[in-house]
Design a protein around this motif. Sequence first.
Motif, mmCIF file in Angstrom:
data_model
loop_
_atom_site.group_PDB
_atom_site.id
_atom_site.type_symbol
_atom_site.label_atom_id
_atom_site.label_comp_id
_atom_site.label_asym_id
_atom_site.label_seq_id
_atom_site.Cartn_x
_atom_site.Cartn_y
_atom_site.Cartn_z
ATOM 1 N N SER A 39 0.668 -1.224 -0.004
ATOM 2 C CA SER A 39 -0.023 -0.109 -0.055
ATOM 3 C C SER A 39 0.861 1.148 0.139
ATOM 4 O O SER A 39 2.036 1.303 0.322
ATOM 5 C CB SER A 39 -1.024 -0.037 1.314
ATOM 6 O OG SER A 39 -0.285 -0.055 2.490
ATOM 7 N N LEU A 40 0.321 2.431 -0.188
ATOM 8 C CA LEU A 40 1.368 3.772 -0.365
ATOM 9 C C LEU A 40 0.130 4.720 0.290
ATOM 10 O O LEU A 40 -1.025 4.849 0.221
ATOM 11 C CB LEU A 40 1.086 4.239 -1.693
ATOM 12 C CG LEU A 40 2.153 3.355 -2.823
ATOM 13 C CD1 LEU A 40 2.230 4.151 -4.002
ATOM 14 C CD2 LEU A 40 3.550 3.565 -1.894
ATOM 15 N N PRO A 41 0.655 5.529 1.134
ATOM 16 C CA PRO A 41 0.219 6.772 1.845
ATOM 17 C C PRO A 41 -0.242 7.752 0.700
ATOM 18 O O PRO A 41 0.725 7.993 -0.379
ATOM 19 C CB PRO A 41 1.138 7.257 2.882
ATOM 20 C CG PRO A 41 2.289 6.298 2.823
ATOM 21 C CD PRO A 41 2.322 5.468 1.560
ATOM 22 N N VAL A 42 -1.334 8.194 1.074
ATOM 23 C CA VAL A 42 -1.720 9.305 -0.154
ATOM 24 C C VAL A 42 -1.610 10.424 0.499
ATOM 25 O O VAL A 42 -2.251 11.045 1.537
ATOM 26 C CB VAL A 42 -3.196 9.119 -0.538
ATOM 27 C CG1 VAL A 42 -3.687 10.163 -1.541
ATOM 28 C CG2 VAL A 42 -3.427 7.735 -1.025
ATOM 29 N N VAL A 43 -0.717 11.661 0.048
ATOM 30 C CA VAL A 43 -0.205 12.843 0.700
ATOM 31 C C VAL A 43 -0.904 13.932 -0.326
ATOM 32 O O VAL A 43 -0.859 13.983 -1.543
ATOM 33 C CB VAL A 43 1.112 12.815 0.940
ATOM 34 C CG1 VAL A 43 1.563 14.152 1.383
ATOM 35 C CG2 VAL A 43 1.381 11.602 1.814
ATOM 36 N N ASP A 44 -1.561 15.105 0.495
ATOM 37 C CA ASP A 44 -1.597 16.380 -0.299
ATOM 38 C C ASP A 44 -0.271 16.762 -0.701
ATOM 39 O O ASP A 44 0.392 17.298 0.143
ATOM 40 C CB ASP A 44 -2.543 17.092 0.356
ATOM 41 C CG ASP A 44 -3.074 18.292 -0.451
ATOM 42 O OD1 ASP A 44 -2.304 18.767 -1.465
ATOM 43 O OD2 ASP A 44 -4.038 19.155 0.101
ATOM 44 N N PRO A 45 0.045 17.130 -1.974
ATOM 45 C CA PRO A 45 1.306 17.729 -2.212
ATOM 46 C C PRO A 45 1.285 19.227 -1.956
ATOM 47 O O PRO A 45 2.474 19.501 -1.782
ATOM 48 C CB PRO A 45 1.367 17.545 -4.067
ATOM 49 C CG PRO A 45 -0.121 17.437 -4.209
ATOM 50 C CD PRO A 45 -0.737 16.598 -3.235
ATOM 51 N N ALA A 46 0.533 19.725 -1.752
ATOM 52 C CA ALA A 46 0.392 21.174 -1.558
ATOM 53 C C ALA A 46 0.627 21.504 0.057
ATOM 54 O O ALA A 46 1.497 22.267 0.328
ATOM 55 C CB ALA A 46 -1.083 22.028 -1.628
ATOM 56 N N THR A 47 0.152 20.496 1.004
ATOM 57 C CA THR A 47 0.126 20.683 2.432
ATOM 58 C C THR A 47 1.249 19.554 3.148
ATOM 59 O O THR A 47 1.677 19.806 4.269
ATOM 60 C CB THR A 47 -1.267 20.666 2.922
ATOM 61 O OG1 THR A 47 -1.575 19.469 2.917
ATOM 62 C CG2 THR A 47 -1.899 21.813 2.359
ATOM 63 N N GLY A 48 1.322 18.570 2.404
ATOM 64 C CA GLY A 48 2.219 17.438 2.930
ATOM 65 C C GLY A 48 1.366 16.622 3.805
ATOM 66 O O GLY A 48 1.941 15.763 4.532
ATOM 67 N N ARG A 49 0.163 16.770 4.124
ATOM 68 C CA ARG A 49 -0.688 16.076 4.930
ATOM 69 C C ARG A 49 -1.048 14.711 4.382
ATOM 70 O O ARG A 49 -1.714 14.727 3.233
ATOM 71 C CB ARG A 49 -1.794 17.109 5.504
ATOM 72 C CG ARG A 49 -1.529 18.243 6.170
ATOM 73 C CD ARG A 49 -2.630 19.147 6.419
ATOM 74 N NE ARG A 49 -3.859 18.333 6.940
ATOM 75 C CZ ARG A 49 -4.200 18.474 8.181
ATOM 76 N NH1 ARG A 49 -3.421 19.070 9.158
ATOM 77 N NH2 ARG A 49 -5.316 17.919 8.758
ATOM 78 N N LEU A 50 -1.268 13.942 5.147
ATOM 79 C CA LEU A 50 -1.752 12.548 5.059
ATOM 80 C C LEU A 50 -3.381 12.711 4.618
ATOM 81 O O LEU A 50 -3.787 13.253 5.479
ATOM 82 C CB LEU A 50 -1.572 11.488 5.981
ATOM 83 C CG LEU A 50 -2.008 10.021 5.720
ATOM 84 C CD1 LEU A 50 -1.160 9.219 4.605
ATOM 85 C CD2 LEU A 50 -2.060 9.351 6.903
ATOM 86 N N VAL A 51 -3.823 12.022 3.591
ATOM 87 C CA VAL A 51 -5.161 12.130 3.299
ATOM 88 C C VAL A 51 -6.059 10.786 3.241
ATOM 89 O O VAL A 51 -7.062 10.675 3.130
ATOM 90 C CB VAL A 51 -5.561 12.953 1.985
ATOM 91 C CG1 VAL A 51 -5.062 14.365 2.208
ATOM 92 C CG2 VAL A 51 -5.026 12.230 0.882
ATOM 93 N N GLY A 52 -5.119 9.728 3.331
ATOM 94 C CA GLY A 52 -5.552 8.485 3.138
ATOM 95 C C GLY A 52 -4.440 7.325 2.819
ATOM 96 O O GLY A 52 -3.316 7.660 2.900
ATOM 97 N N LEU A 53 -4.900 6.254 2.368
ATOM 98 C CA LEU A 53 -4.180 4.987 1.935
ATOM 99 C C LEU A 53 -4.816 4.201 0.796
ATOM 100 O O LEU A 53 -5.874 3.975 0.945
ATOM 101 C CB LEU A 53 -4.225 4.197 3.268
ATOM 102 C CG LEU A 53 -2.765 3.037 3.181
ATOM 103 C CD1 LEU A 53 -1.470 3.720 3.314
ATOM 104 C CD2 LEU A 53 -3.194 1.932 4.218
ATOM 105 N N VAL A 54 -3.985 4.008 -0.180
ATOM 106 C CA VAL A 54 -4.141 3.367 -1.267
ATOM 107 C C VAL A 54 -3.537 1.778 -1.180
ATOM 108 O O VAL A 54 -2.361 1.957 -1.131
ATOM 109 C CB VAL A 54 -4.146 3.728 -2.601
ATOM 110 C CG1 VAL A 54 -2.704 4.296 -2.760
ATOM 111 C CG2 VAL A 54 -4.888 3.024 -3.577
ATOM 112 N N SER A 55 -4.074 0.708 -1.335
ATOM 113 C CA SER A 55 -3.621 -0.674 -1.276
ATOM 114 C C SER A 55 -3.785 -1.203 -2.609
ATOM 115 O O SER A 55 -4.481 -0.835 -3.505
ATOM 116 C CB SER A 55 -3.970 -1.533 -0.293
ATOM 117 O OG SER A 55 -5.601 -1.634 -0.342
#
Length: 589
Positions: free
Chosen positions: A557-573
């Motif tokens: 799986s991979l963490p899904v990150v908002d590139p503008a803020t660097g905040r985690l928004v979810g996970l995709v597996s």
Amino acid sequence: MVRGPTAAVGEIWSAVVAWFNGLELSENAVLIGFAVAIGALGALGVVSFYALIDLAYTAFYRWPTERLPRPGFAPYRPLLTAAGFATAWWIVRRVGGKGDGPTIPDVQLAVARRGGDLPSRPALSRTAASAVTLGCGGSAGSEGPVAVLGSALGSILGKAFGFKGSRVKVLVGAGAAAGISAAFNAPLTGAFFALEEILGSFAVSAFPPVVVASVVAAVVSHAFFGNHPAFPIPMEYGYALKREVFLFYPLLGVLAGCAAVLFIRVYFGTEALVRRLRVPPALLPWIGGALVGTLVLASGGTLVGHGHLSVQLEVFGRMAWTALALLAVGKIVATALTLHTGGSGGVFTPSLYVGAATGGAFGVILSHLFPELGLRPEAYALVGMGAVVAAATDAPITGILIVFEMTNDYAIMLPLMLTTVVGYVIARRLEPDSLYSGMLRRRGERIEHGADRDVLARLRVAEAYDPNPQVIGQAATVSQLLEHLGPGDQTEFPVVDDALHLVGIITIGDLGRLARDHRDLAHVLVAADIAGPAESIALDDSLLEAVRRMGVRGAASLPVVDPATGRLVGLVSRAHIFALYERAIAGEG
């Protein structure tokens, strides 16, 4: 209420389609039956296309030469070519509607993204414009127009019968195969060109209809053009010595790969240059046509023919190597100018010409250096054709087959196969783009060969990710971490700080090792110490890119990150990706 004739015809056709689809014929029966029709129609389309080329040639060359004094005709050649370009430009934009009309990359895009949906009017106008371009002395190929025309026929038939996207795509590939097969009298090449370039897959389900359409097109075209190779040669050239195959032909492969790279870079460099010119659009075809006409005039007409192929094999074995090298460069420049200043056509046949000139020049040099070996420059010209086509269009199988079928010279196969592979590898090392993929990349599109990758390439991470995964705070203790060993499907846990910025990732394997050694480490470590580096992905990225990044680290799986803020928004597996992929495939079916 009185119904109009159009509505009545529409109702009748709807009834016919409903009846046909209600027969519940097997998939193979439907596809092969339509492949027969597409093969015949594709061949007739090629016949009509060549008739249009002859008509344009008569209008822009033969008729003026009969009415103008022969010694004074030469200065008019650039002007007549310019008039032809202007006519082709007008046909595409005024008859075909907006845009430049579909090309081979557009067909690839339609197959990969739109279920094979090709607009018919722009395709027909592009075909007519290509006939005018070739007839007036432009430097372009006939393979692109006939492949697009055949593809459009397949798309029209598929949509008319209300077929699903997966079936229409196969018919589009069958149409492309029919066009190439009839144009070059090369059914094997037509079939493999469609599978390799148009469909991007050698799937068993697509193979029978594509092959049937290609064979039928070849048989029908024989009634009009006869059954003979495109390059009738009086002898088998092959190779005189075994050491040629291992010494000289690999060197030709390197040279052919470099020639293909030059073609690609000049082609797209010319496009960029033309875009920067501040010239009225209607004036550009006149300028480009005049330049191409001047180049053709300077070559004594050797750069172009008047229709199908302009490669004269015997010429490429007798000319000086410097003249052949100039012809190769001249063909590249003339083709780039033709296709970026208003002319229409393909790049496949010009690639054959560039390859023949390149290989011929190399063969002439070798024959002068080693006169005692009895080398044949014509053989190097033939092999150079296949190598440059393969390297320039990213189609190595097609490059090998086209030369074999156009010559019927089996003796050429060994050096041809080796040289083509070497040229292809060299070109991809020096230039990732081909003439086809480069067109799409410059429009912001990227087509991956293979149905699986096509589906994944158009799906976004935003459609598949879990917005509420289990996360771990960076200050979590070992005891708190071990609580995540309970039941659940998640096997990788993002570690975040107080602002939800991604710190790293902890896997289920990491937790297992902690369970074994936690008594010694409980008072020392926190989550931030244990977390490993994480490869992240953004919501707008494709699932194909997600799969690639998972493969880099072997992650599930991979963490899904908002590139503008660097905040985690979810996970995709992988499970999320495959679930969405299966739904997409079911929807296409």
